[in-house]
Design a protein around this motif. Structure first.
Motif, PDB file in Angstrom:
ATOM      1  N   CYS A  28       0.811  -1.221   0.000  1.00 47.25           N
ATOM      2  CA  CYS A  28       0.000   0.000   0.000  1.00 47.25           C
ATOM      3  C   CYS A  28       0.844   1.272   0.000  1.00 47.25           C
ATOM      4  O   CYS A  28       0.310   2.352  -0.194  1.00 47.25           O
ATOM      5  CB  CYS A  28      -0.937   0.001   1.203  1.00 47.25           C
ATOM      6  N   GLY A  29       2.122   1.153   0.251  1.00 48.78           N
ATOM      7  CA  GLY A  29       2.951   2.347   0.282  1.00 48.78           C
ATOM      8  C   GLY A  29       2.909   3.066   1.608  1.00 48.78           C
ATOM      9  O   GLY A  29       3.246   4.241   1.696  1.00 48.78           O
ATOM     10  N   CYS A  30       2.552   2.389   2.696  1.00 47.13           N
ATOM     11  CA  CYS A  30       2.387   3.054   3.983  1.00 47.13           C
ATOM     12  C   CYS A  30       3.709   3.303   4.705  1.00 47.13           C
ATOM     13  O   CYS A  30       3.758   4.077   5.640  1.00 47.13           O
ATOM     14  CB  CYS A  30       1.476   2.232   4.884  1.00 47.13           C
ATOM     15  N   GLN A  57      -4.175   5.162  -5.958  1.00 49.82           N
ATOM     16  CA  GLN A  57      -4.647   4.753  -4.641  1.00 49.82           C
ATOM     17  C   GLN A  57      -4.651   3.238  -4.512  1.00 49.82           C
ATOM     18  O   GLN A  57      -4.693   2.516  -5.500  1.00 49.82           O
ATOM     19  CB  GLN A  57      -6.061   5.264  -4.413  1.00 49.82           C
ATOM     20  N   ALA A  80       2.767   5.386  -4.326  1.00 47.46           N
ATOM     21  CA  ALA A  80       1.719   6.412  -4.302  1.00 47.46           C
ATOM     22  C   ALA A  80       1.587   7.105  -5.656  1.00 47.46           C
ATOM     23  O   ALA A  80       0.504   7.562  -6.019  1.00 47.46           O
ATOM     24  CB  ALA A  80       2.005   7.438  -3.211  1.00 47.46           C
ATOM     25  N   ARG A 121      -1.136  -0.888  -4.625  1.00 49.66           N
ATOM     26  CA  ARG A 121      -0.753  -0.860  -6.038  1.00 49.66           C
ATOM     27  C   ARG A 121      -0.073  -2.135  -6.519  1.00 49.66           C
ATOM     28  O   ARG A 121      -0.364  -2.626  -7.603  1.00 49.66           O
ATOM     29  CB  ARG A 121       0.157   0.339  -6.308  1.00 49.66           C
ATOM     30  N   ASP A 131       7.957   5.868  -0.797  1.00 45.01           N
ATOM     31  CA  ASP A 131       6.537   5.738  -1.137  1.00 45.01           C
ATOM     32  C   ASP A 131       6.269   5.955  -2.625  1.00 45.01           C
ATOM     33  O   ASP A 131       5.321   6.617  -3.030  1.00 45.01           O
ATOM     34  CB  ASP A 131       5.703   6.705  -0.291  1.00 45.01           C
TER      35      ASP A 131
END
Length: 150
Positions: free
Chosen positions: A117-119, A139, A135, A142, A132
């Motif tokens: 999720c790129g968190c 959304q 991003a 990915r 990240d």
């Protein structure tokens, strides 16, 4: 009951296991097309048992009603679908199922490391998704959605 009189909605419900309200909903959505007898009661073809059963199975596989309707719209309304009709649909649905299976396998195989999720909340994200960069692709998770890391 004579076959030419068709099946009542209660008989269809009994044969398919669907609630009468679900059958009416599928009628409203154009997935089945009963006719009305002289008394105004809905009457269904025996082929509607197969159509409704197909709807139930396809929904269990995760297909939307819109996808199901698109396929059913290609079937003849004036006769029961034959083996060739169902074979064509199965090819289309098989492709969708294969894609879904591939996504689920990828999720299963990567879930313990990162959900993509790129968190940046896991140490591996700094390696898997530095700064990240996921991003930039949009959304959601990915890399699980099919995007590939750089």
């Amino acid at each position: 009951m004579a076959v030419s009189e068709g099946l009542s909605i209660g008989e269809i419900a009994s044969r398919t296991g669907l609630a009468v309200s679900a059958i009416r909903y599928y009628e409203d959505e154009g997935l089945v097309a009963p006719w009305r007898n002289a008394g105004g009661q809905r009457r269904f073809q025996r082929a509607d048992i197969r159509r409704l059963s197909f709807i139930m199975v396809a929904q269990q596989f995760g297909f939307t009603l819109a996808q199901i309707k698109a396929e059913l719209d290609l079937l003849p309304r004036h006769r029961a679908p034959n083996k060739r009709d169902w074979a064509r649909i199965s090819v289309e649905f098989r492709e969708g199922l294969d894609e879904r299976i591939a996504r689920l396998e990828k999720l299963r195989d990567t879930l313990d490391g990162c959900i993509g999720c790129g968190c940046l909340s896991l140490e591996v994200c700094a390696l898997y998704n530095p700064k990240d960069t996921a991003a930039d692709k949009g959304q959601g998770p990915r890399y699980l959605m099919g995007d590939t890391p750089p």
